[in-house]
Design a protein around this motif. Structure first.
Motif, mmCIF file in Angstrom:
data_model
loop_
_atom_site.group_PDB
_atom_site.id
_atom_site.type_symbol
_atom_site.label_atom_id
_atom_site.label_comp_id
_atom_site.label_asym_id
_atom_site.label_seq_id
_atom_site.Cartn_x
_atom_site.Cartn_y
_atom_site.Cartn_z
ATOM 1 N N SER A 62 -23.033 9.564 -23.136
ATOM 2 C CA SER A 62 -24.213 9.060 -23.826
ATOM 3 C C SER A 62 -25.411 8.977 -22.882
ATOM 4 O O SER A 62 -26.522 9.410 -23.224
ATOM 5 C CB SER A 62 -23.907 7.679 -24.427
ATOM 6 O OG SER A 62 -25.046 7.150 -25.063
ATOM 7 N N VAL A 65 -26.682 12.616 -21.839
ATOM 8 C CA VAL A 65 -27.413 13.269 -22.929
ATOM 9 C C VAL A 65 -28.763 12.589 -23.141
ATOM 10 O O VAL A 65 -29.793 13.250 -23.298
ATOM 11 C CB VAL A 65 -26.560 13.284 -24.215
ATOM 12 C CG1 VAL A 65 -27.378 13.735 -25.413
ATOM 13 C CG2 VAL A 65 -25.336 14.181 -24.027
ATOM 14 N N ARG A 66 -28.778 11.261 -23.121
ATOM 15 C CA ARG A 66 -30.028 10.510 -23.324
ATOM 16 C C ARG A 66 -31.038 10.808 -22.213
ATOM 17 O O ARG A 66 -32.226 11.031 -22.483
ATOM 18 C CB ARG A 66 -29.727 9.015 -23.399
ATOM 19 C CG ARG A 66 -30.937 8.105 -23.458
ATOM 20 C CD ARG A 66 -31.797 8.299 -24.679
ATOM 21 N NE ARG A 66 -31.157 7.750 -25.856
ATOM 22 C CZ ARG A 66 -31.708 7.785 -27.056
ATOM 23 N NH1 ARG A 66 -32.896 8.320 -27.234
ATOM 24 N NH2 ARG A 66 -31.076 7.298 -28.095
ATOM 25 N N ILE A 76 -34.225 11.467 -29.931
ATOM 26 C CA ILE A 76 -32.891 11.076 -30.386
ATOM 27 C C ILE A 76 -33.047 9.692 -31.009
ATOM 28 O O ILE A 76 -33.393 8.735 -30.321
ATOM 29 C CB ILE A 76 -31.862 11.027 -29.236
ATOM 30 C CG1 ILE A 76 -31.598 12.419 -28.697
ATOM 31 C CG2 ILE A 76 -30.570 10.376 -29.723
ATOM 32 C CD1 ILE A 76 -30.604 12.443 -27.553
ATOM 33 N N MET A 79 -27.315 7.897 -31.209
ATOM 34 C CA MET A 79 -26.224 8.720 -30.683
ATOM 35 C C MET A 79 -24.964 7.872 -30.670
ATOM 36 O O MET A 79 -24.999 6.684 -30.349
ATOM 37 C CB MET A 79 -26.545 9.196 -29.267
ATOM 38 C CG MET A 79 -25.476 10.089 -28.698
ATOM 39 S SD MET A 79 -25.874 10.828 -27.075
ATOM 40 C CE MET A 79 -27.285 9.954 -26.496
ATOM 41 N N ILE A 101 -19.254 13.757 -30.424
ATOM 42 C CA ILE A 101 -20.620 13.284 -30.200
ATOM 43 C C ILE A 101 -21.417 13.479 -31.491
ATOM 44 O O ILE A 101 -21.444 14.583 -32.037
ATOM 45 C CB ILE A 101 -21.294 14.070 -29.056
ATOM 46 C CG1 ILE A 101 -20.446 14.004 -27.779
ATOM 47 C CG2 ILE A 101 -22.705 13.551 -28.810
ATOM 48 C CD1 ILE A 101 -20.884 14.965 -26.696
ATOM 49 N N THR A 102 -22.042 12.416 -31.956
ATOM 50 C CA THR A 102 -22.900 12.472 -33.134
ATOM 51 C C THR A 102 -24.310 12.114 -32.690
ATOM 52 O O THR A 102 -24.515 11.048 -32.094
ATOM 53 C CB THR A 102 -22.421 11.479 -34.218
ATOM 54 O OG1 THR A 102 -21.047 11.737 -34.512
ATOM 55 C CG2 THR A 102 -23.254 11.595 -35.474
ATOM 56 N N ILE A 103 -25.244 13.017 -32.952
ATOM 57 C CA ILE A 103 -26.635 12.801 -32.548
ATOM 58 C C ILE A 103 -27.517 12.880 -33.782
ATOM 59 O O ILE A 103 -27.430 13.831 -34.558
ATOM 60 C CB ILE A 103 -27.082 13.859 -31.511
ATOM 61 C CG1 ILE A 103 -26.201 13.791 -30.270
ATOM 62 C CG2 ILE A 103 -28.553 13.656 -31.145
ATOM 63 C CD1 ILE A 103 -26.452 14.906 -29.269
ATOM 64 N N GLU A 104 -28.354 11.857 -33.957
ATOM 65 C CA GLU A 104 -29.326 11.848 -35.046
ATOM 66 C C GLU A 104 -30.719 11.858 -34.433
ATOM 67 O O GLU A 104 -30.970 11.213 -33.421
ATOM 68 C CB GLU A 104 -29.153 10.595 -35.901
ATOM 69 C CG GLU A 104 -27.820 10.520 -36.611
ATOM 70 C CD GLU A 104 -27.655 9.227 -37.387
ATOM 71 O OE1 GLU A 104 -28.671 8.563 -37.675
ATOM 72 O OE2 GLU A 104 -26.506 8.889 -37.683
ATOM 73 N N ILE A 112 -29.895 20.656 -30.325
ATOM 74 C CA ILE A 112 -28.582 20.012 -30.463
ATOM 75 C C ILE A 112 -27.541 20.774 -29.648
ATOM 76 O O ILE A 112 -26.734 20.169 -28.933
ATOM 77 C CB ILE A 112 -28.180 19.893 -31.948
ATOM 78 C CG1 ILE A 112 -29.094 18.883 -32.638
ATOM 79 C CG2 ILE A 112 -26.716 19.502 -32.093
ATOM 80 C CD1 ILE A 112 -28.940 18.804 -34.133
ATOM 81 N N LEU A 115 -27.947 19.939 -26.039
ATOM 82 C CA LEU A 115 -27.454 18.599 -25.716
ATOM 83 C C LEU A 115 -25.933 18.581 -25.605
ATOM 84 O O LEU A 115 -25.380 17.881 -24.749
ATOM 85 C CB LEU A 115 -27.949 17.585 -26.751
ATOM 86 C CG LEU A 115 -29.458 17.324 -26.717
ATOM 87 C CD1 LEU A 115 -29.867 16.396 -27.856
ATOM 88 C CD2 LEU A 115 -29.897 16.758 -25.376
#
Length: 141
Positions: A62, A65-66, A76, A79, A101-104, A112, A115
């Motif tokens: 997390s 990626v952030r 993002i 996440m 991994i779920t990214i909104e 995406i 990432l």
């Protein structure tokens, strides 16, 4: 020896003194209780060691990626990282970590995909896939 010398350990574990498997784990400024399930002889008062490794992988993923998204100025909104541990005795290595991994956010398909590539570069992911040496010193009175 070329290894760096640290004045303070990254983590410590101290037996709770209650006769069970409960252990006080200190990492950074935080202390939590680690334990195992009742079926394994514990009281299930906290995460077991495998869950702690999963937590490290999830947190590192997390953060990695952030950090990348922030540096790129990508939005993002949320996440969520889930990590599962499986033991596959007929495979080598036996341990397998599955990461979801779920990214909104306001991201296109290429962002995406990038990432998800960056998630593979998370330091804990790299440590787990490359392996590590553990050097043990036993102390006592």
């Amino acid at each position: 020896m070329t290894d760096a010398v640290h004045t303070r350990p990254f983590a410590t574990a101290d037996d709770s003194g209650h006769g069970g498997l409960q252990t006080f784990v200190t990492a950074g400024p935080s202390t939590i209780v680690a334990d195992v399930s009742v079926a394994q002889g514990g009281l299930d008062l906290g995460p077991d060691p495998h869950e702690l490794v999963c937590a490290g992988l999830a947190a590192c993923t997390s953060m990695t990626v952030r950090l990348y998204a922030n540096r790129k100025g990508w939005n993002i909104a949320a996440m969520h990282v889930e990590v599962f541990h499986h033991a596959d005795p007929d495979q080598t290595p036996h341990d397998r970590f599955e990461r979801v991994i779920t990214i909104e956010g306001d991201l296109n398909d290429e962002q995406i995909e990038r990432l998800f590539e960056i998630a593979e570069k998370c330091p804990i992911h790299k440590l787990l896939t490359a392996g590590a040496r553990v050097v043990t010193t036993v102390g006592g009175n």
